[in-house]
Design a protein around this motif. Structure first.
Motif, PDB file in Angstrom:
ATOM      1  N   TYR A   1      -3.078  -3.268 -10.489  1.00  0.00           N
ATOM      2  CA  TYR A   1      -2.221  -4.736 -10.728  1.00  0.00           C
ATOM      3  C   TYR A   1      -1.200  -5.049 -10.024  1.00  0.00           C
ATOM      4  N   ILE A   2      -0.238  -3.886  -9.673  1.00  0.00           N
ATOM      5  CA  ILE A   2       0.850  -4.080  -8.839  1.00  0.00           C
ATOM      6  C   ILE A   2       0.446  -4.700  -7.482  1.00  0.00           C
ATOM      7  N   PHE A   3      -0.656  -4.117  -6.689  1.00  0.00           N
ATOM      8  CA  PHE A   3      -1.046  -4.375  -5.664  1.00  0.00           C
ATOM      9  C   PHE A   3      -1.711  -5.832  -5.553  1.00  0.00           C
ATOM     10  N   ILE A   4      -2.621  -6.118  -6.749  1.00  0.00           N
ATOM     11  CA  ILE A   4      -3.236  -7.348  -6.712  1.00  0.00           C
ATOM     12  C   ILE A   4      -2.219  -8.330  -6.618  1.00  0.00           C
ATOM     13  N   SER A   5      -0.913  -8.186  -7.290  1.00  0.00           N
ATOM     14  CA  SER A   5       0.102  -9.136  -7.675  1.00  0.00           C
ATOM     15  C   SER A   5       0.760  -9.121  -6.135  1.00  0.00           C
ATOM     16  N   SER A   6       0.774  -8.163  -5.400  1.00  0.00           N
ATOM     17  CA  SER A   6       1.421  -8.401  -3.870  1.00  0.00           C
ATOM     18  C   SER A   6       0.583  -9.346  -3.130  1.00  0.00           C
TER      19      SER A   6
ATOM     20  N   ARG B   1      17.963  -4.922   4.161  1.00  0.00           N
ATOM     21  CA  ARG B   1      18.635  -6.008   4.862  1.00  0.00           C
ATOM     22  C   ARG B   1      17.952  -6.908   5.465  1.00  0.00           C
ATOM     23  N   SER B   2      16.952  -6.425   6.207  1.00  0.00           N
ATOM     24  CA  SER B   2      16.025  -7.409   7.430  1.00  0.00           C
ATOM     25  C   SER B   2      14.930  -7.914   6.563  1.00  0.00           C
ATOM     26  N   ARG B   3      14.399  -7.651   5.109  1.00  0.00           N
ATOM     27  CA  ARG B   3      13.079  -7.991   4.474  1.00  0.00           C
ATOM     28  C   ARG B   3      13.022  -9.402   4.509  1.00  0.00           C
ATOM     29  N   ASN B   4      13.792 -10.378   4.809  1.00  0.00           N
ATOM     30  CA  ASN B   4      13.456 -11.779   4.676  1.00  0.00           C
ATOM     31  C   ASN B   4      13.443 -12.466   6.345  1.00  0.00           C
ATOM     32  N   GLU B   5      13.537 -11.404   7.144  1.00  0.00           N
ATOM     33  CA  GLU B   5      13.749 -12.081   8.690  1.00  0.00           C
ATOM     34  C   GLU B   5      12.534 -12.559   9.276  1.00  0.00           C
ATOM     35  N   SER B   6      11.433 -11.874   9.074  1.00  0.00           N
ATOM     36  CA  SER B   6      10.130 -12.171   9.445  1.00  0.00           C
ATOM     37  C   SER B   6       9.047 -11.993   8.610  1.00  0.00           C
ATOM     38  N   ILE B   7       7.693 -12.491   8.828  1.00  0.00           N
ATOM     39  CA  ILE B   7       6.618 -12.289   7.866  1.00  0.00           C
ATOM     40  C   ILE B   7       6.287 -10.659   7.701  1.00  0.00           C
ATOM     41  N   LEU B   8       6.174 -10.232   8.968  1.00  0.00           N
ATOM     42  CA  LEU B   8       5.783  -8.797   9.186  1.00  0.00           C
ATOM     43  C   LEU B   8       6.731  -8.052   8.274  1.00  0.00           C
ATOM     44  N   LEU B   9       8.085  -8.128   8.223  1.00  0.00           N
ATOM     45  CA  LEU B   9       9.175  -7.543   7.751  1.00  0.00           C
ATOM     46  C   LEU B   9       9.080  -7.698   6.230  1.00  0.00           C
ATOM     47  N   LYS B  10       8.730  -8.773   5.686  1.00  0.00           N
ATOM     48  CA  LYS B  10       8.563  -9.176   4.504  1.00  0.00           C
ATOM     49  C   LYS B  10       7.368  -8.498   3.660  1.00  0.00           C
ATOM     50  N   THR B  11       6.243  -8.510   4.271  1.00  0.00           N
ATOM     51  CA  THR B  11       5.225  -7.824   3.815  1.00  0.00           C
ATOM     52  C   THR B  11       5.301  -6.236   3.776  1.00  0.00           C
ATOM     53  N   SER B  12       6.034  -5.735   4.856  1.00  0.00           N
ATOM     54  CA  SER B  12       6.732  -4.436   4.747  1.00  0.00           C
ATOM     55  C   SER B  12       7.403  -4.021   3.579  1.00  0.00           C
ATOM     56  N   TRP B  13       8.225  -5.085   3.220  1.00  0.00           N
ATOM     57  CA  TRP B  13       8.918  -5.102   2.103  1.00  0.00           C
ATOM     58  C   TRP B  13       8.290  -4.839   0.743  1.00  0.00           C
ATOM     59  N   PHE B  14       7.474  -5.614   0.559  1.00  0.00           N
ATOM     60  CA  PHE B  14       6.453  -5.756  -0.350  1.00  0.00           C
ATOM     61  C   PHE B  14       5.984  -4.398  -0.571  1.00  0.00           C
ATOM     62  N   ALA B  15       5.538  -3.640   0.347  1.00  0.00           N
ATOM     63  CA  ALA B  15       4.935  -2.278   0.479  1.00  0.00           C
ATOM     64  C   ALA B  15       5.916  -1.291  -0.169  1.00  0.00           C
ATOM     65  N   CYS B  16       7.046  -1.275   0.503  1.00  0.00           N
ATOM     66  CA  CYS B  16       8.106  -0.487   0.160  1.00  0.00           C
ATOM     67  C   CYS B  16       8.428  -0.526  -1.661  1.00  0.00           C
ATOM     68  N   ARG B  17       8.771  -1.705  -1.762  1.00  0.00           N
ATOM     69  CA  ARG B  17       9.066  -2.230  -3.136  1.00  0.00           C
ATOM     70  C   ARG B  17       7.919  -1.568  -4.364  1.00  0.00           C
ATOM     71  N   ASN B  18       6.586  -2.233  -3.952  1.00  0.00           N
ATOM     72  CA  ASN B  18       5.529  -1.451  -4.581  1.00  0.00           C
ATOM     73  C   ASN B  18       5.321   0.001  -4.719  1.00  0.00           C
ATOM     74  N   ASP B  19       5.694   0.827  -3.431  1.00  0.00           N
ATOM     75  CA  ASP B  19       5.582   2.248  -3.667  1.00  0.00           C
ATOM     76  C   ASP B  19       6.671   2.784  -4.275  1.00  0.00           C
ATOM     77  N   PHE B  20       7.765   2.232  -4.264  1.00  0.00           N
ATOM     78  CA  PHE B  20       8.851   2.778  -5.377  1.00  0.00           C
ATOM     79  C   PHE B  20       8.729   2.650  -6.578  1.00  0.00           C
ATOM     80  N   LEU B  21       8.055   1.419  -7.036  1.00  0.00           N
ATOM     81  CA  LEU B  21       7.644   1.471  -8.452  1.00  0.00           C
ATOM     82  C   LEU B  21       6.679   2.406  -8.733  1.00  0.00           C
ATOM     83  N   VAL B  22       5.680   2.417  -7.899  1.00  0.00           N
ATOM     84  CA  VAL B  22       4.391   3.426  -8.245  1.00  0.00           C
ATOM     85  C   VAL B  22       4.910   4.857  -8.261  1.00  0.00           C
TER      86      VAL B  22
END
Length: 202
Positions: free
Chosen positions: A174-179, A124-145
């Motif tokens: 490849y997933i992490f280069i995309s991130s 819910r907070s993923r778009n509230e700051s650049i730090l939270l957004k990059t943390s969201w990228f990491a969580c999303r990537n980890d789930f896919l991995v």
């Protein structure tokens, strides 16, 4: 409102640090026990995620440029991790040692449970700051991995080579280069990289 956001960033970063570090330990032990390059490579990423979560705590309350610099550093770590993983996969082609699919599946399942908790924490907070957004990228990537690693375990169960594990390792890279590219795009949109470029040309 700013103090509320800072408190939210702090609480999320603290919890993510412990979740990511726990996942790192699970993946590292799993990589050793299963002899899987894919899960071992991902354990290094989880260590980076935990490290950046700790650095993010220091950045909370500071100006946006500081947060954006940390986001850029994490983006480059995404890139380095992706390139290293792909190179390791190429290097290990032809090796005869097979990963243990049971161990690989078990440790990936444990990690995905932690990852689901991280997603619920930050979604819910993923778009509230650049730090939270990059943390969201990491969580999303980890789930896919983690999903890919579970598939990897199933494929290896019937395989006669380590080829599936190496292909999946390359895909993880490849997933992490995309991130990394997504992070750069967000920083360009925010004006951070443009401001740097102007200052260098001034």
């Amino acid at each position: 409102m700013i103090k509320i956001l800072q408190l939210k960033e702090k609480n999320i970063s603290v919890l993510l640090f412990f979740l990511n570090f726990s996942s790192f330990l699970i993946k590292f032990i799993g990589g050793l026990n299963s002899n899987s390059l894919a899960i071992m490579s991902h354990s290094y990423d989880m260590f980076i995620d935990a490290l950046v979560s700790g650095i993010s705590l220091w950045a909370i309350g500071r100006e946006n440029k500081t947060k954006e610099k940390i986001a850029l550093i994490k983006g480059f770590l995404f890139f380095l991790f992706g390139i290293t993983t792909i190179c390791s996969a190429f290097k290990n082609f032809g090796e005869s040692t097979l990963p243990n699919p049971t161990e690989l599946g078990f440790y990936s399942f444990l990690s995905i449970l932690i990852n689901i908790a991280s997603i619920f924490l930050i979604f819910r907070s993923r778009n509230e700051s650049i730090l939270l957004k990059t943390s969201w990228f990491a969580c999303r990537n980890d789930f896919l991995v983690n999903l890919i690693l579970l598939i990897d375990a199933g494929i290896i169960h019937k395989a006669v080579s380590n080829f599936p594990d190496l292909i999946i390792s390359g895909f993880i890279g490849y997933i992490f280069i995309s991130s990394f590219l997504e992070t750069v795009v967000d920083l360009v949109k925010s004006g951070f990289l443009n401001l740097n470029f102007r200052s260098k040309n001034a």
